[in-house]
Scaffold this motif. Structure first.
Motif, PDB file in Angstrom:
ATOM      1  N   TRP A  28       0.847  -1.144   0.148  1.00  0.00           N
ATOM      2  CA  TRP A  28      -0.002  -0.084   0.019  1.00  0.00           C
ATOM      3  C   TRP A  28       0.837   1.052   0.022  1.00  0.00           C
ATOM      4  O   TRP A  28       1.685   1.172   0.807  1.00  0.00           O
ATOM      5  N   PRO A  29       0.623   2.116  -0.934  1.00  0.00           N
ATOM      6  CA  PRO A  29       1.486   3.460  -1.000  1.00  0.00           C
ATOM      7  C   PRO A  29       1.602   3.951   0.189  1.00  0.00           C
ATOM      8  O   PRO A  29       0.506   4.503   0.834  1.00  0.00           O
ATOM      9  N   GLU A  30       2.671   4.431   0.693  1.00  0.00           N
ATOM     10  CA  GLU A  30       2.952   5.187   1.829  1.00  0.00           C
ATOM     11  C   GLU A  30       2.118   6.650   1.933  1.00  0.00           C
ATOM     12  O   GLU A  30       2.165   7.459   0.910  1.00  0.00           O
ATOM     13  N   GLY A  31       1.521   6.842   3.008  1.00  0.00           N
ATOM     14  CA  GLY A  31       0.912   8.300   3.001  1.00  0.00           C
ATOM     15  C   GLY A  31      -0.632   8.322   2.474  1.00  0.00           C
ATOM     16  O   GLY A  31      -1.297   9.478   2.339  1.00  0.00           O
ATOM     17  N   ARG A  32      -0.947   7.275   1.631  1.00  0.00           N
ATOM     18  CA  ARG A  32      -2.321   7.275   0.913  1.00  0.00           C
ATOM     19  C   ARG A  32      -3.433   6.641   1.884  1.00  0.00           C
ATOM     20  O   ARG A  32      -3.302   5.425   2.458  1.00  0.00           O
ATOM     21  N   ARG A  33      -4.707   7.310   1.766  1.00  0.00           N
ATOM     22  CA  ARG A  33      -5.722   6.727   2.678  1.00  0.00           C
ATOM     23  C   ARG A  33      -6.963   6.713   1.986  1.00  0.00           C
ATOM     24  O   ARG A  33      -7.154   7.425   1.070  1.00  0.00           O
ATOM     25  N   LEU A  34      -7.460   5.492   2.194  1.00  0.00           N
ATOM     26  CA  LEU A  34      -8.780   5.234   1.450  1.00  0.00           C
ATOM     27  C   LEU A  34      -9.915   4.312   2.368  1.00  0.00           C
ATOM     28  O   LEU A  34      -9.582   3.632   3.216  1.00  0.00           O
ATOM     29  N   ARG A  35     -11.189   4.884   2.521  1.00  0.00           N
ATOM     30  CA  ARG A  35     -12.121   4.200   3.411  1.00  0.00           C
ATOM     31  C   ARG A  35     -12.969   3.404   2.477  1.00  0.00           C
ATOM     32  O   ARG A  35     -13.687   3.866   1.642  1.00  0.00           O
ATOM     33  N   ALA A 151      -9.593   8.338  -3.964  1.00  0.00           N
ATOM     34  CA  ALA A 151      -9.199   9.394  -3.042  1.00  0.00           C
ATOM     35  C   ALA A 151      -7.718   9.058  -2.520  1.00  0.00           C
ATOM     36  O   ALA A 151      -6.925   9.750  -2.125  1.00  0.00           O
ATOM     37  N   GLY A 152      -7.311   7.481  -2.479  1.00  0.00           N
ATOM     38  CA  GLY A 152      -6.127   7.238  -2.330  1.00  0.00           C
ATOM     39  C   GLY A 152      -5.247   6.704  -3.211  1.00  0.00           C
ATOM     40  O   GLY A 152      -3.954   5.940  -3.233  1.00  0.00           O
ATOM     41  N   GLY A 153      -5.503   7.541  -4.491  1.00  0.00           N
ATOM     42  CA  GLY A 153      -4.655   7.258  -5.707  1.00  0.00           C
ATOM     43  C   GLY A 153      -5.123   6.049  -6.464  1.00  0.00           C
ATOM     44  O   GLY A 153      -6.090   5.409  -6.092  1.00  0.00           O
ATOM     45  N   PRO A 154      -4.658   5.578  -7.552  1.00  0.00           N
ATOM     46  CA  PRO A 154      -4.867   4.694  -8.606  1.00  0.00           C
ATOM     47  C   PRO A 154      -4.695   3.415  -7.844  1.00  0.00           C
ATOM     48  O   PRO A 154      -3.988   3.063  -7.162  1.00  0.00           O
ATOM     49  N   LEU A 155      -5.869   2.638  -8.098  1.00  0.00           N
ATOM     50  CA  LEU A 155      -5.973   1.180  -7.680  1.00  0.00           C
ATOM     51  C   LEU A 155      -6.556   0.317  -8.574  1.00  0.00           C
ATOM     52  O   LEU A 155      -7.601   0.790  -9.391  1.00  0.00           O
ATOM     53  N   TRP A 156      -6.651  -0.675  -8.559  1.00  0.00           N
ATOM     54  CA  TRP A 156      -7.319  -1.995  -9.437  1.00  0.00           C
ATOM     55  C   TRP A 156      -8.113  -2.457  -8.479  1.00  0.00           C
ATOM     56  O   TRP A 156      -7.892  -2.868  -7.255  1.00  0.00           O
ATOM     57  N   LEU A 157      -9.614  -2.422  -8.667  1.00  0.00           N
ATOM     58  CA  LEU A 157     -10.607  -3.375  -7.972  1.00  0.00           C
ATOM     59  C   LEU A 157     -11.038  -4.398  -8.961  1.00  0.00           C
ATOM     60  O   LEU A 157     -11.384  -4.215 -10.140  1.00  0.00           O
ATOM     61  N   ALA A 158     -10.787  -5.721  -8.346  1.00  0.00           N
ATOM     62  CA  ALA A 158     -11.065  -6.895  -9.094  1.00  0.00           C
ATOM     63  C   ALA A 158     -12.379  -7.571  -8.326  1.00  0.00           C
ATOM     64  O   ALA A 158     -12.234  -7.525  -7.086  1.00  0.00           O
ATOM     65  N   GLY A 159     -13.216  -8.153  -9.153  1.00  0.00           N
ATOM     66  CA  GLY A 159     -14.273  -9.230  -8.744  1.00  0.00           C
ATOM     67  C   GLY A 159     -14.364 -10.438  -9.064  1.00  0.00           C
ATOM     68  O   GLY A 159     -14.068 -10.840 -10.450  1.00  0.00           O
ATOM     69  N   THR A 187      -2.674  -4.564 -15.634  1.00  0.00           N
ATOM     70  CA  THR A 187      -1.821  -4.070 -16.736  1.00  0.00           C
ATOM     71  C   THR A 187      -0.536  -3.602 -16.284  1.00  0.00           C
ATOM     72  O   THR A 187       0.278  -2.876 -16.858  1.00  0.00           O
ATOM     73  N   ASP A 188      -0.292  -3.261 -15.000  1.00  0.00           N
ATOM     74  CA  ASP A 188       0.634  -2.704 -14.356  1.00  0.00           C
ATOM     75  C   ASP A 188       1.150  -3.248 -13.246  1.00  0.00           C
ATOM     76  O   ASP A 188       0.353  -4.034 -12.399  1.00  0.00           O
ATOM     77  N   ASP A 189       2.255  -2.993 -12.444  1.00  0.00           N
ATOM     78  CA  ASP A 189       3.018  -3.477 -11.513  1.00  0.00           C
ATOM     79  C   ASP A 189       3.064  -2.569 -10.160  1.00  0.00           C
ATOM     80  O   ASP A 189       3.628  -2.878  -9.093  1.00  0.00           O
ATOM     81  N   GLU A 190       2.229  -1.419 -10.444  1.00  0.00           N
ATOM     82  CA  GLU A 190       2.503  -0.482  -9.526  1.00  0.00           C
ATOM     83  C   GLU A 190       1.146  -0.138  -8.694  1.00  0.00           C
ATOM     84  O   GLU A 190       1.352   0.038  -7.267  1.00  0.00           O
ATOM     85  N   ALA A 191      -0.137   0.095  -9.163  1.00  0.00           N
ATOM     86  CA  ALA A 191      -1.119   0.331  -8.352  1.00  0.00           C
ATOM     87  C   ALA A 191      -1.733  -0.810  -7.496  1.00  0.00           C
ATOM     88  O   ALA A 191      -1.673  -2.027  -8.054  1.00  0.00           O
ATOM     89  N   PRO A 192      -1.900  -0.564  -6.193  1.00  0.00           N
ATOM     90  CA  PRO A 192      -2.508  -1.966  -5.360  1.00  0.00           C
ATOM     91  C   PRO A 192      -3.901  -2.387  -6.095  1.00  0.00           C
ATOM     92  O   PRO A 192      -4.588  -1.792  -6.844  1.00  0.00           O
ATOM     93  N   VAL A 193      -3.857  -3.791  -5.767  1.00  0.00           N
ATOM     94  CA  VAL A 193      -5.130  -4.517  -6.203  1.00  0.00           C
ATOM     95  C   VAL A 193      -5.756  -4.804  -4.988  1.00  0.00           C
ATOM     96  O   VAL A 193      -5.329  -5.534  -4.114  1.00  0.00           O
ATOM     97  N   ILE A 194      -7.104  -4.668  -5.000  1.00  0.00           N
ATOM     98  CA  ILE A 194      -7.976  -5.188  -3.898  1.00  0.00           C
ATOM     99  C   ILE A 194      -9.122  -6.128  -4.763  1.00  0.00           C
ATOM    100  O   ILE A 194      -9.459  -5.838  -5.858  1.00  0.00           O
ATOM    101  N   MET A 195      -8.954  -7.367  -4.169  1.00  0.00           N
ATOM    102  CA  MET A 195      -9.933  -8.472  -4.656  1.00  0.00           C
ATOM    103  C   MET A 195     -11.199  -8.557  -3.917  1.00  0.00           C
ATOM    104  O   MET A 195     -11.265  -8.851  -2.641  1.00  0.00           O
TER     105      MET A 195
END
Length: 279
Positions: A28-35, A151-159, A187-195
């Protein structure tokens, strides 16, 4: 036994808790917050979850001011639909009132498949529940990953598609889940992934690329004594029954859900909305 029985059948299933977790998963990227607000296993039409309660849940969830609201499946009662059940259109309309800065997304659960006779006969979707949600603008992620700017930056949301979608006589139910195909869409190795995965069992083989896995299905066992449930609908028993699990540096949160399945009781595991604060 009348006292505990009445508690388990009447009082506890009607409660509504907010269970909060504060996590910083690996990657998880440092300093980024997401609810994240999580609603799972509504089982609308069951004894304790009429449509009016869905309205209350929506209001309570919106009051948490989440960035993302995630619906983890099993929207319908764990039995064949009956005439007095709320229509799926009415249920979807209530859920469409959910508000979240970065969107509301859903996956389907086994009961959304099992009690949809056409899908069981054809051995394929779409499900009536999924169509109802899509019609009101709630995306259903079925073996699909989407990249979001949150709000916490780019991320991948997967279902993930349901792991036990189709009933089979004399054998384990067959799923439509495609974990490899879902991960291939990232398609990237940077944005976190939530499954999002209705059943938690897949966590045992979840790739390290996934930052956080979110599941429901178990209801925490629906009856728990000192953190242990005698019956859990999982091949892993209590290992993934409930709450925050960390294994090999990977994180899973399993919601205890809202409704009930099979027996209309809860003991030691009241209904809950889950709020996860990342970062």
């Amino acid at each position: 036994m009348a006292g505990p029985g009445a508690y388990a059948a009447v009082w506890e299933p009607g409660r509504q808790n907010v269970t909060r977790y504060r996590l910083t998963p690996r990657g998880w990227p440092e300093g980024r917050r997401l609810r994240l607000a999580i609603l799972s296993d509504l089982h609308v039409g069951s004894l304790h979850v009429p449509l009016s309660r869905v309205s209350e849940l929506v209001a309570a969830t919106n009051a948490l001011a989440p960035d993302l609201t995630l619906l983890l499946g099993d929207f319908v009662a764990s039995r064949a639909r009956i005439a007095s059940d709320p229509s799926l259109a009415d249920l979807a309309t209530e859920l469409a009132r959910l508000q979240a800065r970065d969107g509301v997304f859903a996956v389907l659960g086994n009961h959304d498949w099992w009690h949809d006779e056409p899908t069981q006969q054809l051995r394929q979707g779409p499900t009536q529940v999924g169509l109802a949600l899509e019609r009101v603008g709630i995306p259903v992620l079925e073996n699909k990953a989407v990249r979001l700017d949150t709000a916490g930056g780019p991320l991948w949301l997967a279902g993930l598609g349901d792991q036990i979608a189709f009933l089979s006589r004399g054998r384990r139910p067959r799923g439509i889940d495609d974990l490899a195909g879902t991960m291939a869409q990232i398609t990237d190795d940077e944005a976190p992934v939530i499954m999002m995965a209705h059943e938690p069992d897949v966590f045992a083989r979840m790739p390290d690329r996934v930052t956080l896995t979110l599941s429901g299905h178990t209801h925490g066992g629906q009856v728990r004594f000192l953190g242990w449930a005698p019956i859990v609908p999982s091949r892993y028993g209590n290992r993934y029954a409930y709450g925050h699990v960390r294994e090999a540096g990977r994180d899973l949160v399993v919601s205890g859900g809202i409704g009930t399945s099979q027996l209309p009781i809860r003991f030691g595991i009241p209904p809950e909305i889950v709020l996860i604060e990342l970062g």
